[in-house]
Design a protein around this motif. Structure first.
Motif, PDB file in Angstrom:
ATOM      1  N   ILE A  76       0.829  -1.207   0.000  1.00  0.00           N
ATOM      2  CA  ILE A  76       0.000   0.000   0.000  1.00  0.00           C
ATOM      3  C   ILE A  76       0.863   1.255   0.000  1.00  0.00           C
ATOM      4  O   ILE A  76       0.566   2.221  -0.715  1.00  0.00           O
ATOM      5  N   LEU A  77       1.951   1.251   0.769  1.00  0.00           N
ATOM      6  CA  LEU A  77       2.830   2.427   0.812  1.00  0.00           C
ATOM      7  C   LEU A  77       3.469   2.688  -0.552  1.00  0.00           C
ATOM      8  O   LEU A  77       3.588   3.845  -0.976  1.00  0.00           O
ATOM      9  N   ILE A  78       3.872   1.630  -1.217  1.00  0.00           N
ATOM     10  CA  ILE A  78       4.475   1.798  -2.542  1.00  0.00           C
ATOM     11  C   ILE A  78       3.445   2.326  -3.534  1.00  0.00           C
ATOM     12  O   ILE A  78       3.736   3.223  -4.335  1.00  0.00           O
ATOM     13  N   ILE A  79       2.235   1.807  -3.469  1.00  0.00           N
ATOM     14  CA  ILE A  79       1.161   2.307  -4.343  1.00  0.00           C
ATOM     15  C   ILE A  79       0.861   3.771  -4.043  1.00  0.00           C
ATOM     16  O   ILE A  79       0.719   4.593  -4.956  1.00  0.00           O
ATOM     17  N   LEU A  80       0.767   4.123  -2.756  1.00  0.00           N
ATOM     18  CA  LEU A  80       0.506   5.519  -2.375  1.00  0.00           C
ATOM     19  C   LEU A  80       1.603   6.450  -2.864  1.00  0.00           C
ATOM     20  O   LEU A  80       1.329   7.597  -3.245  1.00  0.00           O
ATOM     21  N   PHE A  85       0.893  10.587  -3.594  1.00  0.00           N
ATOM     22  CA  PHE A  85       2.023  11.507  -3.409  1.00  0.00           C
ATOM     23  C   PHE A  85       2.769  11.820  -4.698  1.00  0.00           C
ATOM     24  O   PHE A  85       3.823  12.454  -4.665  1.00  0.00           O
ATOM     25  N   LYS A  86       2.224  11.395  -5.822  1.00  0.00           N
ATOM     26  CA  LYS A  86       2.847  11.714  -7.123  1.00  0.00           C
ATOM     27  C   LYS A  86       2.857  13.229  -7.302  1.00  0.00           C
ATOM     28  O   LYS A  86       1.856  13.896  -7.071  1.00  0.00           O
ATOM     29  N   GLY A  87       3.994  13.750  -7.668  1.00  0.00           N
ATOM     30  CA  GLY A  87       4.118  15.190  -7.862  1.00  0.00           C
ATOM     31  C   GLY A  87       4.866  15.866  -6.721  1.00  0.00           C
ATOM     32  O   GLY A  87       5.407  16.949  -6.888  1.00  0.00           O
ATOM     33  N   ASN A  88       4.892  15.235  -5.546  1.00  0.00           N
ATOM     34  CA  ASN A  88       5.695  15.744  -4.438  1.00  0.00           C
ATOM     35  C   ASN A  88       6.856  14.763  -4.278  1.00  0.00           C
ATOM     36  O   ASN A  88       6.715  13.715  -3.658  1.00  0.00           O
ATOM     37  N   LEU A  89       7.994  15.118  -4.846  1.00  0.00           N
ATOM     38  CA  LEU A  89       9.117  14.189  -4.937  1.00  0.00           C
ATOM     39  C   LEU A  89       9.580  13.686  -3.571  1.00  0.00           C
ATOM     40  O   LEU A  89       9.880  12.502  -3.419  1.00  0.00           O
ATOM     41  N   THR A  90       9.615  14.553  -2.566  1.00  0.00           N
ATOM     42  CA  THR A  90      10.063  14.138  -1.234  1.00  0.00           C
ATOM     43  C   THR A  90       9.135  13.067  -0.664  1.00  0.00           C
ATOM     44  O   THR A  90       9.592  12.017  -0.202  1.00  0.00           O
ATOM     45  N   ASP A  91       7.831  13.318  -0.688  1.00  0.00           N
ATOM     46  CA  ASP A  91       6.860  12.346  -0.175  1.00  0.00           C
ATOM     47  C   ASP A  91       6.896  11.057  -0.990  1.00  0.00           C
ATOM     48  O   ASP A  91       6.839   9.952  -0.436  1.00  0.00           O
ATOM     49  N   PHE A  98      10.281   3.627   2.030  1.00  0.00           N
ATOM     50  CA  PHE A  98       9.833   3.020   3.280  1.00  0.00           C
ATOM     51  C   PHE A  98       9.044   1.742   3.008  1.00  0.00           C
ATOM     52  O   PHE A  98       9.227   0.732   3.687  1.00  0.00           O
ATOM     53  N   GLY A  99       8.187   1.772   1.995  1.00  0.00           N
ATOM     54  CA  GLY A  99       7.450   0.569   1.614  1.00  0.00           C
ATOM     55  C   GLY A  99       8.389  -0.538   1.169  1.00  0.00           C
ATOM     56  O   GLY A  99       8.216  -1.705   1.538  1.00  0.00           O
ATOM     57  N   LEU A 100       9.399  -0.182   0.396  1.00  0.00           N
ATOM     58  CA  LEU A 100      10.383  -1.162  -0.062  1.00  0.00           C
ATOM     59  C   LEU A 100      11.172  -1.730   1.121  1.00  0.00           C
ATOM     60  O   LEU A 100      11.438  -2.934   1.173  1.00  0.00           O
ATOM     61  N   LEU A 101      11.531  -0.882   2.069  1.00  0.00           N
ATOM     62  CA  LEU A 101      12.256  -1.335   3.261  1.00  0.00           C
ATOM     63  C   LEU A 101      11.428  -2.357   4.049  1.00  0.00           C
ATOM     64  O   LEU A 101      11.940  -3.410   4.441  1.00  0.00           O
ATOM     65  N   ILE A 102      10.167  -2.074   4.256  1.00  0.00           N
ATOM     66  CA  ILE A 102       9.293  -3.012   4.971  1.00  0.00           C
ATOM     67  C   ILE A 102       9.160  -4.318   4.186  1.00  0.00           C
ATOM     68  O   ILE A 102       9.167  -5.400   4.765  1.00  0.00           O
TER      69      ILE A 102
END
Length: 119
Positions: A76-80, A85-91, A98-102
Motif C-alpha cells: 500500500i505504501l508503494i502504491i501511495l 504523493f505523485k508530484g511531491n518528490l520528497t513524499d 519506506f514501503g520497499l524497506l518493509i
C-alpha cells in the motif's frame, strides 16, 4: 534465505517506529504525508506490542499475521507513493523507499521461529 530472526525483527520494528515518528521533521514531509506517517507509526507500535514475539508485550497477534500485515502495508505504501504523493518528490521517494524497506524486512524474516502459542 530468512536471515532475520523474530527477535531481531522486533528490534527493527521499534527502530522503524522511531524513524516513522521522526520522519516528518527529518525529511520535511507534506502535511498529508506527515499525518499518515504519524498514524502509521502509532499503528505499527500497537501491532508490535501486541505481537507474539520477543518485542511484544501483550502477545495477542501471531507473528505470521504480523508479517502478512506488514506485507500488505508495504504494498500500500508503494502504491501511495506513486498515486497520492505523485508530484511531491520528497513524499513520493519517502513512501516508496519506506514501503520497499518493509517489504525487504518481510522477505528476510523467518516467521516460523516465533514463540509457541500458550493456551
Amino acid at each position: 534465505m530468512k536471515i532475520i530472526s523474530p527477535k531481531f525483527h522486533a528490534v527493527l520494528d521499534y527502530l522503524l517506529i522511531m524513524l516513522l515518528l521522526a520522519s516528518p521533521d527529518i525529511f520535511g514531509l507534506s502535511k498529508t504525508a506527515s499525518t499518515l506517517t504519524y498514524v502509521l507509526g502509532i499503528v505499527h507500535f500497537l501491532l508490535t506490542i501486541m505481537t507474539n514475539f520477543s518485542g511484544g508485550i501483550f502477545k495477542i497477534i501471531p507473528l505470521k499475521l504480523h508479517g502478512i500485515i506488514e506485507f500488505f502495508v508495504s504494498a500500500i505504501l508503494i502504491i501511495l507513493a506513486f498515486t497520492l504523493f505523485k508530484g511531491n518528490l520528497t513524499d513520493e521517494i519517502f513512501f516508496a523507499c519506506f514501503g520497499l524497506l518493509i517489504l525487504i524486512i518481510f522477505a528476510l524474516t523467518d516467521y516460523k521461529r516465533g514463540l509457541p502459542v500458550i493456551l
